[in-house]
Design a protein around this motif. Sequence first.
Motif, PDB file in Angstrom:
ATOM      1  N   GLU A  27       0.840  -1.208   0.000  1.00 55.59           N
ATOM      2  CA  GLU A  27       0.000   0.000   0.000  1.00 55.59           C
ATOM      3  C   GLU A  27       0.870   1.251   0.000  1.00 55.59           C
ATOM      4  OE1 GLU A  27      -1.935   3.450   1.194  1.00 55.59           O
ATOM      5  OE2 GLU A  27      -0.699   2.446   2.664  1.00 55.59           O
ATOM      6  N   LEU A  28       1.911   1.260   0.815  1.00 56.18           N
ATOM      7  CA  LEU A  28       2.815   2.404   0.898  1.00 56.18           C
ATOM      8  C   LEU A  28       3.498   2.671  -0.443  1.00 56.18           C
ATOM      9  CD1 LEU A  28       4.534   4.491   2.596  1.00 56.18           C
ATOM     10  CD2 LEU A  28       6.128   2.601   2.945  1.00 56.18           C
ATOM     11  N   THR A  29       4.046   1.628  -1.044  1.00 62.96           N
ATOM     12  CA  THR A  29       4.803   1.817  -2.285  1.00 62.96           C
ATOM     13  C   THR A  29       3.894   2.018  -3.493  1.00 62.96           C
ATOM     14  OG1 THR A  29       5.045  -0.577  -2.539  1.00 62.96           O
ATOM     15  CG2 THR A  29       6.827   0.595  -1.415  1.00 62.96           C
ATOM     16  N   SER A  30       2.588   1.889  -3.305  1.00 66.87           N
ATOM     17  CA  SER A  30       1.621   2.191  -4.367  1.00 66.87           C
ATOM     18  C   SER A  30       1.148   3.643  -4.314  1.00 66.87           C
ATOM     19  CB  SER A  30       0.409   1.256  -4.264  1.00 66.87           C
ATOM     20  OG  SER A  30       0.817  -0.082  -4.467  1.00 66.87           O
ATOM     21  N   GLN A  31       1.536   4.381  -3.284  1.00 71.11           N
ATOM     22  CA  GLN A  31       1.176   5.794  -3.185  1.00 71.11           C
ATOM     23  C   GLN A  31       2.017   6.600  -4.179  1.00 71.11           C
ATOM     24  OE1 GLN A  31       1.737   7.046   0.905  1.00 71.11           O
ATOM     25  NE2 GLN A  31       0.245   5.554   1.670  1.00 71.11           N
ATOM     26  N   PRO A  32       1.386   7.415  -5.024  1.00 68.49           N
ATOM     27  CA  PRO A  32       2.157   8.228  -5.976  1.00 68.49           C
ATOM     28  C   PRO A  32       3.230   9.080  -5.297  1.00 68.49           C
ATOM     29  CG  PRO A  32      -0.188   8.367  -6.455  1.00 68.49           C
ATOM     30  CD  PRO A  32      -0.048   7.610  -5.163  1.00 68.49           C
ATOM     31  N   GLU A  33       2.958   9.528  -4.086  1.00 68.80           N
ATOM     32  CA  GLU A  33       3.932  10.342  -3.347  1.00 68.80           C
ATOM     33  C   GLU A  33       5.186   9.550  -3.004  1.00 68.80           C
ATOM     34  OE1 GLU A  33      -0.275  11.634  -2.287  1.00 68.80           O
ATOM     35  OE2 GLU A  33       0.780   9.726  -2.437  1.00 68.80           O
ATOM     36  N   VAL A  34       5.086   8.232  -3.015  1.00 64.54           N
ATOM     37  CA  VAL A  34       6.242   7.379  -2.732  1.00 64.54           C
ATOM     38  C   VAL A  34       6.909   6.935  -4.029  1.00 64.54           C
ATOM     39  CG1 VAL A  34       6.987   5.172  -1.734  1.00 64.54           C
ATOM     40  CG2 VAL A  34       5.348   6.620  -0.505  1.00 64.54           C
ATOM     41  N   TYR A  35       6.146   6.359  -4.953  1.00 70.34           N
ATOM     42  CA  TYR A  35       6.810   5.818  -6.144  1.00 70.34           C
ATOM     43  C   TYR A  35       7.332   6.890  -7.087  1.00 70.34           C
ATOM     44  CZ  TYR A  35       2.296   5.917  -8.743  1.00 70.34           C
ATOM     45  OH  TYR A  35       1.123   6.270  -9.336  1.00 70.34           O
ATOM     46  N   GLU A  36       6.888   8.135  -6.904  1.00 69.05           N
ATOM     47  CA  GLU A  36       7.483   9.235  -7.675  1.00 69.05           C
ATOM     48  C   GLU A  36       8.974   9.339  -7.376  1.00 69.05           C
ATOM     49  OE1 GLU A  36       7.438  14.114  -7.990  1.00 69.05           O
ATOM     50  OE2 GLU A  36       6.003  13.133  -6.656  1.00 69.05           O
ATOM     51  N   PHE A  37       9.344   9.121  -6.122  1.00 73.57           N
ATOM     52  CA  PHE A  37      10.731   9.261  -5.709  1.00 73.57           C
ATOM     53  C   PHE A  37      11.455   7.924  -5.567  1.00 73.57           C
ATOM     54  CE2 PHE A  37       8.577  13.076  -3.899  1.00 73.57           C
ATOM     55  CZ  PHE A  37       9.154  14.003  -4.767  1.00 73.57           C
ATOM     56  N   VAL A 106      21.645   5.305   2.956  1.00 78.24           N
ATOM     57  CA  VAL A 106      20.455   5.298   3.790  1.00 78.24           C
ATOM     58  C   VAL A 106      19.310   5.754   2.891  1.00 78.24           C
ATOM     59  CG1 VAL A 106      19.293   6.390   5.740  1.00 78.24           C
ATOM     60  CG2 VAL A 106      21.685   5.743   5.931  1.00 78.24           C
ATOM     61  N   ALA A 107      18.201   5.002   2.911  1.00 74.14           N
ATOM     62  CA  ALA A 107      17.022   5.354   2.116  1.00 74.14           C
ATOM     63  C   ALA A 107      15.793   5.131   2.992  1.00 74.14           C
ATOM     64  CB  ALA A 107      16.947   4.494   0.854  1.00 74.14           C
ATOM     65  N   TYR A 108      14.737   5.877   2.705  1.00 77.33           N
ATOM     66  CA  TYR A 108      13.575   5.844   3.580  1.00 77.33           C
ATOM     67  C   TYR A 108      12.344   6.353   2.851  1.00 77.33           C
ATOM     68  CZ  TYR A 108      15.456  10.511   3.682  1.00 77.33           C
ATOM     69  OH  TYR A 108      15.980  11.723   3.283  1.00 77.33           O
ATOM     70  N   SER A 109      11.195   6.030   3.417  1.00 80.16           N
ATOM     71  CA  SER A 109       9.929   6.555   2.922  1.00 80.16           C
ATOM     72  C   SER A 109       8.895   6.405   4.022  1.00 80.16           C
ATOM     73  CB  SER A 109       9.480   5.800   1.674  1.00 80.16           C
ATOM     74  OG  SER A 109       8.361   6.442   1.113  1.00 80.16           O
ATOM     75  N   ILE A 110       7.905   7.275   3.983  1.00 82.04           N
ATOM     76  CA  ILE A 110       6.836   7.218   4.977  1.00 82.04           C
ATOM     77  C   ILE A 110       5.504   7.461   4.281  1.00 82.04           C
ATOM     78  CG2 ILE A 110       6.882   9.643   5.673  1.00 82.04           C
ATOM     79  CD1 ILE A 110       6.758   8.361   8.641  1.00 82.04           C
ATOM     80  N   SER A 111       4.463   6.826   4.786  1.00 82.05           N
ATOM     81  CA  SER A 111       3.129   6.964   4.220  1.00 82.05           C
ATOM     82  C   SER A 111       2.690   8.421   4.223  1.00 82.05           C
ATOM     83  CB  SER A 111       2.135   6.134   5.036  1.00 82.05           C
ATOM     84  OG  SER A 111       0.812   6.445   4.659  1.00 82.05           O
ATOM     85  N   LYS A 112       1.934   8.786   3.194  1.00 83.14           N
ATOM     86  CA  LYS A 112       1.419  10.156   3.102  1.00 83.14           C
ATOM     87  C   LYS A 112       0.562  10.507   4.322  1.00 83.14           C
ATOM     88  CE  LYS A 112      -2.596   8.723   0.366  1.00 83.14           C
ATOM     89  NZ  LYS A 112      -3.245   8.817  -0.943  1.00 83.14           N
ATOM     90  N   HIS A 113       0.026   9.522   5.002  1.00 84.65           N
ATOM     91  CA  HIS A 113      -0.837   9.751   6.165  1.00 84.65           C
ATOM     92  C   HIS A 113      -0.046  10.090   7.432  1.00 84.65           C
ATOM     93  CE1 HIS A 113      -4.012   8.222   3.639  1.00 84.65           C
ATOM     94  NE2 HIS A 113      -3.345   7.093   3.469  1.00 84.65           N
ATOM     95  N   PHE A 114       1.285   9.966   7.394  1.00 82.67           N
ATOM     96  CA  PHE A 114       2.101  10.168   8.590  1.00 82.67           C
ATOM     97  C   PHE A 114       3.247  11.145   8.365  1.00 82.67           C
ATOM     98  CE2 PHE A 114      -0.080   6.187   9.129  1.00 82.67           C
ATOM     99  CZ  PHE A 114      -0.560   6.305  10.428  1.00 82.67           C
TER     100      PHE A 114
END
Length: 187
Positions: A27-37, A106-114
């Motif tokens: 679900e996280l990696t399907s968010q456009p805000e995540v897979y854009e980067f 180091v790489a990271y990502s967080i859900s758009k909800h948080f």
Amino acid sequence: MNDLFTIDCGEILLREFRIEDVDAIYELTSQPEVYEFLPDWRSTREQRLDWVTNYEIPENKEFLANVPSIGERWLKLGIVLKETDEFIGFCNTGIKEELSGPNREVAYSISKHFRNKGYTTKAVNGLINYLFKNTDVEQLNAVVLPRNEASNKVLDKCGFQLSGNIKIEDQLYYHYTLLKSEFNKIN
């Protein structure tokens, strides 16, 4: 959860991936805000299940078994809320082949909800602290697209220094570094 490696970061924990995290990672990696980067993280649910089961969990075990001499191994940790164990992001370290050595990233990502709650900065600082105190890592790197303002701010807050630009697959990235000796001076 007691048998999983964790790093306490206050309101959040960094912990090893579990099979039960597959849906949350998907679900996280399907968010456009995540897979854009992070386009390499986009997958089908079936691919994600395969990767978590057959690659990411075994790689984490191998990394942890070899501390302090981690070599080129990867460590992929979920960012979870301490109170609820909700999976809200990830924070990883591995080798960035496009960089010259030392090339531990180091790489990271967080859900758009948080977002905008300080969780990513806490997670990155937690991973940095762990790596510099428990492994043979002397330098960390991060590469971020210039337009990814949030990630650039996280790296700045965590003490990384902009060392220049790098082209990867015809895209310009900012290249940041953090030396163990510099980190130890401020912590």
